[in-house]
Design a protein around this motif. Structure first.
Motif, short mmCIF file in Angstrom:
data_model
loop_
_atom_site.label_atom_id
_atom_site.label_comp_id
_atom_site.label_asym_id
_atom_site.label_seq_id
_atom_site.Cartn_x
_atom_site.Cartn_y
_atom_site.Cartn_z
N ARG A 112 39.59 45.03 47.60
CA ARG A 112 39.90 45.85 46.11
C ARG A 112 40.63 46.90 46.30
N HIS A 113 40.24 48.05 47.02
CA HIS A 113 40.94 49.28 47.07
C HIS A 113 42.19 49.21 47.49
N TRP A 114 42.51 48.49 48.86
CA TRP A 114 43.79 48.40 49.42
C TRP A 114 44.84 47.45 48.41
N LEU A 115 44.35 46.44 47.74
CA LEU A 115 45.37 45.96 46.66
C LEU A 115 45.52 46.86 45.59
N ASN A 116 44.52 47.64 45.24
CA ASN A 116 44.82 48.77 44.30
C ASN A 116 46.04 49.77 44.76
N VAL A 117 45.79 50.48 45.90
CA VAL A 117 46.54 51.50 46.31
C VAL A 117 48.02 51.25 46.80
N THR A 118 48.03 49.69 47.26
CA THR A 118 49.60 49.28 47.45
C THR A 118 50.09 48.77 46.18
N GLN A 119 49.40 49.07 44.87
CA GLN A 119 50.09 48.44 43.75
C GLN A 119 50.24 47.03 43.43
N LEU A 120 49.43 46.45 44.10
CA LEU A 120 49.38 44.85 44.01
C LEU A 120 48.66 44.33 42.80
N ILE A 121 47.50 45.26 42.18
CA ILE A 121 46.72 44.83 41.34
C ILE A 121 46.72 46.13 40.28
N GLU A 122 46.36 45.43 39.10
CA GLU A 122 46.18 46.54 38.26
C GLU A 122 44.88 46.47 37.34
N GLU A 123 44.27 47.17 36.73
CA GLU A 123 42.95 47.27 35.84
C GLU A 123 43.48 46.81 34.27
N LYS A 124 42.86 45.88 33.62
CA LYS A 124 43.19 45.76 32.38
C LYS A 124 41.90 45.61 31.70
N ARG A 125 41.77 46.41 30.54
CA ARG A 125 40.57 46.47 29.94
C ARG A 125 40.64 45.92 28.39
N SER A 126 39.98 44.89 28.13
CA SER A 126 39.89 44.19 26.82
C SER A 126 38.44 44.17 26.39
N ILE A 127 37.89 43.00 26.26
CA ILE A 127 36.41 42.75 26.09
C ILE A 127 35.96 42.87 27.34
N LYS A 128 36.45 42.49 28.54
CA LYS A 128 35.86 42.41 29.78
C LYS A 128 36.84 43.28 30.61
N THR A 129 36.53 43.90 31.66
CA THR A 129 37.46 44.65 32.62
C THR A 129 37.93 43.38 33.50
N GLU A 130 39.36 43.34 33.69
CA GLU A 130 39.69 42.38 34.68
C GLU A 130 40.97 42.99 35.61
N PHE A 131 41.13 42.47 36.90
CA PHE A 131 42.11 43.08 37.78
C PHE A 131 43.30 41.80 37.41
N VAL A 132 44.60 42.20 37.52
CA VAL A 132 45.64 41.31 37.48
C VAL A 132 46.66 41.64 38.57
N MET A 133 47.37 40.85 38.86
CA MET A 133 48.57 40.89 39.75
C MET A 133 49.64 41.72 39.03
N THR A 134 50.11 42.78 39.56
CA THR A 134 51.08 43.45 38.97
C THR A 134 52.35 42.75 39.28
#
Length: 288
Positions: free
Chosen positions: A50-72
């Protein structure tokens, strides 16, 4: 600032594909209790993915009712055209995004943008990194965390010795193929200039990215050579190599390199986005 979030694991060859595949199916994937079992790894290694997907900017966190990770948007393009991350073109773009992410990958940013030595040892890196952290951050970072970061960085970029190892023992990093760090004699390492025949395509894309991020259309040649987040630092290119690449970039892209007695200026003569240009590059298969 971001230190030690990789859980001591450097990026593995198949992790990006595995992680994006699961997130595409389920944005809550990394919050599911069995997610690490689905990935076939331990809990800490799943955190690392999850960290490597995040720091290479391939996923981003989305907060709504529940927190999600979506593809950039970038991840969607890569997943469409190079889902198994087989091209160095993709890897160079991910490298650029990783080492320009100061807040989430601070050690990587420091090494490629601030640290100026060409030949070094791990001990030197730890000492220099410690000084930089103390001078630039109020919050204290443990020495062990810095050591782990240095070790992970070296393993991420340096080719490993696979003699007499079975396929199961070979744990390769995709960034090895970029050739940006080599081990020399003993415990010494050296920053190496990139030798990718299609690097001009990558350089243009990253210049567009830099332009959008900092809202500028011009950079000086000196900045391109010595400035943080630009070609000389990020790709280990010297002045002669940069000038040579500028001539090549000009042939194919709307980049104007004006040489004067007092100031050499590079101007982007386009309003196209970097993401759109990546799509064009994949469609035209410039990386093959």
């Amino acid at each position: 600032m971001g230190f030690g979030q990789h859980q001591t694991f450097y990026l593995r060859q198949q992790w990006i594909t595995k992680g994006l595949t699961e997130i595409k199916k389920n944005p809550r994937f990394f919050y599911e209790p069995e997610h690490f079992e689905i990935l076939g790894v331990g809990k800490n290694m799943a955190k690392s993915i999850r960290h490597w997907l995040n720091v290479t900017q391939l996923i981003e966190e989305k907060r709504s009712i529940k927190t999600e990770f979506v593809m950039t948007d970038l991840a969607k393009v890569i997943f469409q055209y190079d889902p198994y991350i087989k091209t160095r073109y993709t890897l160079y773009i991910l490298h650029y995004l990783l080492v320009t992410e100061k807040n989430e990958a601070s050690t990587w940013y420091w090494f490629f943008n601030v640290f100026n030595e060409r030949v070094f040892s791990k001990q030197m890196l730890v000492e220099k990194l410690k000084n930089w952290v103390e001078e630039n951050f109020e919050k204290e970072v443990s020495l062990n965390s810095l050591k782990r970061d240095v070790d992970c960085l070296i393993q991420l970029y340096t080719a490993k010795e696979y003699i007499n190892q079975t396929p199961e023992d070979v744990i390769k990093s995709p960034f090895e193929s970029l050739g940006l760090i080599h081990q020399t004699i003993g415990t010494n390492f050296v920053k190496s200039e990139t030798h990718y025949s299609l690097i001009s395509n990558v350089l243009y894309i990253t210049l567009l990215r830099y332009s959008e991020k900092h809202n500028i259309k011009e950079v000086s040649l000196n900045d391109l050579i010595n400035g943080e987040e630009l070609w000389g630092k990020v790709f280990n290119l010297n002045r002669d190599a940069i000038i040579e690449q500028l001539e090549e970039v000009q042939k194919h892209y709307p980049v104007i390199f004006t040489r004067t007695n007092r100031l050499d200026v590079i101007r982007l003569n386009t309003d196209s986005s970097w993401l759109n240009e990546i799509k064009v590059a994949y469609k035209n298969e410039v990386f093959k």
